[in-house]
Design an enzyme around this catalytic site. Sequence first.
Site, short mmCIF file in Angstrom:
data_model
loop_
_atom_site.label_atom_id
_atom_site.label_comp_id
_atom_site.label_asym_id
_atom_site.label_seq_id
_atom_site.Cartn_x
_atom_site.Cartn_y
_atom_site.Cartn_z
N ASP A 81 0.86 -1.18 0.00
CA ASP A 81 0.00 0.00 0.00
C ASP A 81 0.90 1.25 0.00
O ASP A 81 1.91 1.28 0.71
CB ASP A 81 -0.86 -0.05 1.27
CG ASP A 81 -1.92 1.03 1.33
OD1 ASP A 81 -2.40 1.45 0.26
OD2 ASP A 81 -2.29 1.42 2.46
N HIS A 184 -8.01 9.73 4.40
CA HIS A 184 -7.36 8.84 5.36
C HIS A 184 -7.56 9.36 6.77
O HIS A 184 -7.74 10.55 6.98
CB HIS A 184 -5.85 8.80 5.10
CG HIS A 184 -5.46 8.15 3.81
ND1 HIS A 184 -4.85 8.83 2.80
CD2 HIS A 184 -5.58 6.87 3.38
CE1 HIS A 184 -4.61 7.99 1.79
NE2 HIS A 184 -5.05 6.80 2.12
N GLY A 185 -7.50 8.46 7.73
CA GLY A 185 -7.50 8.87 9.14
C GLY A 185 -8.89 9.05 9.71
O GLY A 185 -9.88 8.58 9.15
N ASN A 235 -9.86 0.36 1.08
CA ASN A 235 -8.77 0.31 2.06
C ASN A 235 -9.30 0.68 3.44
O ASN A 235 -10.06 1.66 3.59
CB ASN A 235 -7.65 1.27 1.67
CG ASN A 235 -6.79 0.70 0.58
OD1 ASN A 235 -7.20 -0.24 -0.12
ND2 ASN A 235 -5.60 1.24 0.41
N THR A 238 -7.59 2.78 9.91
CA THR A 238 -7.57 3.65 11.09
C THR A 238 -8.55 3.26 12.20
O THR A 238 -8.17 3.14 13.37
CB THR A 238 -7.86 5.11 10.66
OG1 THR A 238 -6.86 5.51 9.74
CG2 THR A 238 -7.84 6.05 11.85
P1 13P Z 1 -8.45 4.70 6.72
O1 13P Z 1 -7.49 5.67 7.30
O2 13P Z 1 -9.81 5.29 6.48
O3 13P Z 1 -8.57 3.45 7.54
O4 13P Z 1 -7.91 4.27 5.29
C1 13P Z 1 -6.75 3.51 5.19
C2 13P Z 1 -6.16 3.60 3.84
O5 13P Z 1 -6.76 4.11 2.92
C3 13P Z 1 -4.81 3.05 3.66
O6 13P Z 1 -4.35 3.20 2.36
#
Ligand code: 13P
Length: 287
Positions: A81, A184-185, A235, A238
């Site tokens: 990733d 993300h996050g 994905n 978090t």
């Molecule tokens: P989250 O932060 O929403 O869990 O997404 C993780 C991600 O996209 C890693 O590539």
Amino acid sequence: MLVNSKVLLEDAMKHNYAVAGINTTSLTMLRAVLKAAEEEGTPVILSHAQLHEPYAPIELMGPLMKAAAEKSTVPCSLHLDHGTTEAYIYKALSLGFTSVMADFARFSFEENVERTKKVADVCHEIHVTVEGEYGEMPSNVTGQGRALPEGESLEFFFTKPDKAARYVEQTGVDSLVVSFGSVHGIYIEEPKMDYERLGAIREAVPNTPLVMHGGSGLNEEDTRTCIDGGIRKINYYTYMACEPSKKLVQFISSSGKPPYFHEICEYSRELMKEKARYAIKLFQNRG
Ligand code: 13P
């Protein structure tokens, strides 16, 4: 069993669901995710992000993930990733990863295309699947990704449908990360998803599986709408990784004696397994 990510994405295309791509930054997490997938009888993409190298070195985590995937009773693939440098991507290939994300979206469109195509050519020689990104995923609290430039709104990062088609054609990627509202996050405000844009991207690249990052923290309705709109891999990390934090304080303080670290891990594993199960089931889109 260890399989190529392409097989998983093709099945998801055929049956209108999204495969969960879950980051596993420790043995505890790896076991939590695999157990959830095995108990649900669904495939899963085990992911390692370059960003996590300081506490989960790929040379240790990669072989661990590979062994776990090979032993698993459900189809699993091994995915890099956010591979942000060519050197790291090639290290993942040498460790037997079955797919890689070429994360060059921070560069100009032309440079993104050029770098991604070079990586894709190498990967395809050895039958490794390539996830490309055009459009960017900004971050809320985790600091992953680029901060919004002063005065810009989130749309600044969004994928443009016509350029997405050019990107796919010129790079030869097997799947495409698209940006249309997820981040993300931890979400510090309700995400506003641009479904019209997702529809236009899907029309522009109808045969390319679309990937959504920032999938944890989205509500169920949004998640299902994304899948029905063509998202084939989501994905997730978090919200699973943060799940034990608050509960651990209570667990430790009510133990009466200092718990062993392995007891803390086992307690956390159970909590994260349930979060992974929730995601895997939701992404299966079975109504
Ligand atoms: P989250 O932060 O929403 O869990 O997404 C993780 C991600 O996209 C890693 O590539």
